[in-house]
Design a protein around this motif. Sequence first.
Motif, PDB file in Angstrom:
ATOM      1  N   LEU A 268       0.828  -1.220  -0.082  1.00  0.00           N
ATOM      2  CA  LEU A 268      -0.048   0.081  -0.034  1.00  0.00           C
ATOM      3  C   LEU A 268       0.957   1.498   0.059  1.00  0.00           C
ATOM      4  N   VAL A 269       1.900   1.205   1.010  1.00  0.00           N
ATOM      5  CA  VAL A 269       2.586   2.469   1.211  1.00  0.00           C
ATOM      6  C   VAL A 269       3.368   2.795  -0.115  1.00  0.00           C
ATOM      7  N   GLU A 270       3.941   1.729  -0.932  1.00  0.00           N
ATOM      8  CA  GLU A 270       4.732   2.153  -1.938  1.00  0.00           C
ATOM      9  C   GLU A 270       3.909   2.355  -3.185  1.00  0.00           C
ATOM     10  N   ARG A 271       2.704   1.888  -3.290  1.00  0.00           N
ATOM     11  CA  ARG A 271       1.785   2.283  -4.465  1.00  0.00           C
ATOM     12  C   ARG A 271       1.264   3.709  -4.149  1.00  0.00           C
ATOM     13  N   LEU A 272       0.974   4.037  -2.880  1.00  0.00           N
ATOM     14  CA  LEU A 272       0.930   5.392  -2.668  1.00  0.00           C
ATOM     15  C   LEU A 272       2.037   6.636  -2.717  1.00  0.00           C
ATOM     16  N   HIS A 273       3.087   6.248  -2.197  1.00  0.00           N
ATOM     17  CA  HIS A 273       4.272   7.166  -1.965  1.00  0.00           C
ATOM     18  C   HIS A 273       5.308   6.925  -3.252  1.00  0.00           C
ATOM     19  N   ASN A 386      -6.287  17.815  -7.769  1.00  0.00           N
ATOM     20  CA  ASN A 386      -5.379  16.441  -8.247  1.00  0.00           C
ATOM     21  C   ASN A 386      -4.638  15.965  -7.184  1.00  0.00           C
ATOM     22  N   THR A 387      -4.870  16.271  -5.894  1.00  0.00           N
ATOM     23  CA  THR A 387      -4.390  15.652  -4.756  1.00  0.00           C
ATOM     24  C   THR A 387      -4.728  14.148  -4.718  1.00  0.00           C
ATOM     25  N   ASN A 388      -3.645  13.294  -4.520  1.00  0.00           N
ATOM     26  CA  ASN A 388      -3.767  11.760  -4.276  1.00  0.00           C
ATOM     27  C   ASN A 388      -4.576  11.690  -2.850  1.00  0.00           C
ATOM     28  N   VAL A 389      -5.638  11.121  -2.757  1.00  0.00           N
ATOM     29  CA  VAL A 389      -6.501  10.845  -1.328  1.00  0.00           C
ATOM     30  C   VAL A 389      -6.718   9.556  -1.245  1.00  0.00           C
ATOM     31  N   TYR A 390      -6.188   8.841  -0.129  1.00  0.00           N
ATOM     32  CA  TYR A 390      -6.571   7.651   0.269  1.00  0.00           C
ATOM     33  C   TYR A 390      -7.590   7.452   1.504  1.00  0.00           C
ATOM     34  N   ILE A 391      -8.723   7.055   1.075  1.00  0.00           N
ATOM     35  CA  ILE A 391      -9.950   6.933   2.001  1.00  0.00           C
ATOM     36  C   ILE A 391      -9.910   5.607   2.861  1.00  0.00           C
ATOM     37  N   ASN A 430     -13.202 -10.774   5.816  1.00  0.00           N
ATOM     38  CA  ASN A 430     -13.724 -11.352   6.836  1.00  0.00           C
ATOM     39  C   ASN A 430     -12.965 -11.137   8.230  1.00  0.00           C
ATOM     40  N   PHE A 431     -11.974 -10.208   8.338  1.00  0.00           N
ATOM     41  CA  PHE A 431     -11.221  -9.934   9.530  1.00  0.00           C
ATOM     42  C   PHE A 431     -11.203  -8.418   9.595  1.00  0.00           C
ATOM     43  N   SER A 432     -12.157  -7.928  10.135  1.00  0.00           N
ATOM     44  CA  SER A 432     -11.957  -6.241  10.222  1.00  0.00           C
ATOM     45  C   SER A 432     -10.795  -5.882  10.709  1.00  0.00           C
ATOM     46  N   SER A 433     -10.473  -6.659  11.962  1.00  0.00           N
ATOM     47  CA  SER A 433      -9.258  -5.693  12.529  1.00  0.00           C
ATOM     48  C   SER A 433      -8.048  -5.821  11.925  1.00  0.00           C
ATOM     49  N   GLN A 434      -7.793  -6.920  10.955  1.00  0.00           N
ATOM     50  CA  GLN A 434      -6.717  -7.053  10.145  1.00  0.00           C
ATOM     51  C   GLN A 434      -6.751  -5.995   8.921  1.00  0.00           C
ATOM     52  N   LEU A 435      -8.035  -5.647   8.514  1.00  0.00           N
ATOM     53  CA  LEU A 435      -8.209  -4.882   7.388  1.00  0.00           C
ATOM     54  C   LEU A 435      -7.961  -3.415   7.984  1.00  0.00           C
ATOM     55  N   ALA A 436      -8.463  -3.092   9.207  1.00  0.00           N
ATOM     56  CA  ALA A 436      -8.327  -1.980  10.113  1.00  0.00           C
ATOM     57  C   ALA A 436      -6.668  -1.762  10.161  1.00  0.00           C
ATOM     58  N   ALA A 437      -5.730  -2.803  10.277  1.00  0.00           N
ATOM     59  CA  ALA A 437      -4.469  -2.602  10.563  1.00  0.00           C
ATOM     60  C   ALA A 437      -3.649  -2.215   9.272  1.00  0.00           C
ATOM     61  N   LEU A 438      -4.394  -2.554   7.944  1.00  0.00           N
ATOM     62  CA  LEU A 438      -3.745  -1.979   6.722  1.00  0.00           C
ATOM     63  C   LEU A 438      -4.151  -0.328   6.667  1.00  0.00           C
ATOM     64  N   ASP A 439      -5.457  -0.279   6.941  1.00  0.00           N
ATOM     65  CA  ASP A 439      -5.789   1.381   7.000  1.00  0.00           C
ATOM     66  C   ASP A 439      -4.871   2.210   8.010  1.00  0.00           C
ATOM     67  N   PHE A 440      -4.358   1.679   9.149  1.00  0.00           N
ATOM     68  CA  PHE A 440      -3.619   2.285  10.183  1.00  0.00           C
ATOM     69  C   PHE A 440      -2.431   2.498   9.561  1.00  0.00           C
ATOM     70  N   ILE A 441      -1.816   1.473   8.869  1.00  0.00           N
ATOM     71  CA  ILE A 441      -0.240   1.796   7.945  1.00  0.00           C
ATOM     72  C   ILE A 441      -0.645   2.934   6.955  1.00  0.00           C
ATOM     73  N   ALA A 442      -1.569   2.833   6.308  1.00  0.00           N
ATOM     74  CA  ALA A 442      -1.723   3.607   5.151  1.00  0.00           C
ATOM     75  C   ALA A 442      -1.808   5.167   5.822  1.00  0.00           C
ATOM     76  N   CYS A 443      -2.774   5.370   6.762  1.00  0.00           N
ATOM     77  CA  CYS A 443      -2.981   6.780   7.447  1.00  0.00           C
ATOM     78  C   CYS A 443      -1.646   7.257   8.145  1.00  0.00           C
TER      79      CYS A 443
END
Length: 537
Positions: A268-273, A386-391, A430-443
């Motif tokens: 995620l971070v490399e595709r964003l940064h 044109n700002t790149n925005v991650y939701i 089906n693992f909301s906490s693990q998906l939230a961990a990915l969002d935590f890293i990206a944010c």
Amino acid sequence: MPEASAAALPLLPSSQAGSPATYAPRGRRRRRGWRRPRGLLAWGALVAFFFVMNWWMFSRLQDPAARPHFRLRRHPPRAPAAANASSLSTLEEVGGAGKGKRPHQVMLTRLLALAAHALAEAETRPEPKDLWKEPINATMWLPCSDKRTWEASEGTNGYIMISANGGINQQRVAICNAVTISRLLNATLVIPKFLYSNVWLDKSQFGDIYQEDYFINYLKSDIRIVKELPVELQSLDLEAIGSLRLRCRCNFHALRFVHKIQQTGALLVERLHGHRPHPSPLEDNLLGHFTRKSVLKGYKNDPTKYLAVHLRFEIDMVAYSLCYFGGGKDEEEELEIYRQIHFPALTELRKTTKLPSAASLRSEGKCPLAPEEAVLMLAAIGFKRNTNVYIAGAEIYGGRHRMAAISRLYPALVSKETLLSPAELEPFRNFSSQLAALDFIACAAADAFAMTDPGSQFSSLVQGYRMYYGGGDLPTVRPNKRRLASILLKNATMEWNEFESRVRKLIQQTKQVHERPVARSIFRHPRCLDCMCRTEN
């Protein structure tokens, strides 16, 4: 428009209608009678023309066909919502939710049109200088809770077991509190258990999210930690048996995500940064050894900035708030059914206690910001179109209909679902906490982070992480919702320049650097001598 024309008709008192002073010959009266409607019609046509042109300009600026795709997007974007399904709801509707009260005369539709026009004009102007920076004195605070001055705890005073409830954010706070209590009591901590929640629907345990061995070894000089109770104690019927520096060490150093989360977070971070040859200390901590090499073979692109936005607008938040968002009877019935299932205590309380109306809750800033309100804030403080925005966040209540406004004003919009392939996301479904961990890293790794609910546990932890590791280079946009609500609700004729000025002043005040206020969370406000070191510039 018929209402506007009717409102413009001058009404003469009946006492004047037949008075001698107003009498004129029949022919003259007829000519004046014709002139007046002509003038009124001309005026009405001018007003109609203004609104039609305003609508046309807005629709053209937001034409989905003209949108440039975010260049990091690897998969086709979701189809935009139909124009007639736009989420440009009005606060006039929202304010009308309080029975017996006149609706507020502030239309989000109008402000969104002004925002679109302003973003188009801003393409040739430089961004505000401090948009991607924290105040200069933020660099005075450096992370140092990895250093310790106390003696080791032997953990001989029994065992402490905890069961953490809620999502990943509540669980993380509970873990750090348990570490501190274990040291205070000189007890041995058993790796915490996570309770299954009928809201989060996630069966993940500690070892599915965090590295157990790293956690145990990092804190071994502070407390004794074991993975489970000794065999001779495991048969006990546990149901029948009836520090500040340390919390920082636990939260910012000891809790590291498992390798599969780190690896996907690095994607995620490399595709964003883009490719950055020198990772930051924050990325080192979040991603471990996955940040020290390119995780995408043959994937090269220049470094770029991105803004991460946590839209805390899931159905649980919307339902619990007791606010109204313009969805009519269907919305009210849907949220009431959700409350009866998930918040029965709140449902019972409403039967016995008179709670504040939806209108008063909104005026007090106690309603979550809807996406269309959040996008007005982002446009006002200077983020370009044109700002790149991650939701970040779970499924937004209202779906694409509710997201229409923000996706039109900021077309370079992505999420973990659009940046990662289905195969890359599959291990986390089906693992909301693990998906939230990915969002935590990206944010946490974003160049700028904007929250819509300062009370959100997720946003608080991300903000604290960025303060601790950011070195003054990772600003956070944290709105005062009460003051923002007053700006949105007060004046229907506010021009964009005034709206922009007032919102920027509001956000600027929340970005000031202060030492941790008394009794405030160490996870959100780590700038204190118990957690960070202060240097004099």
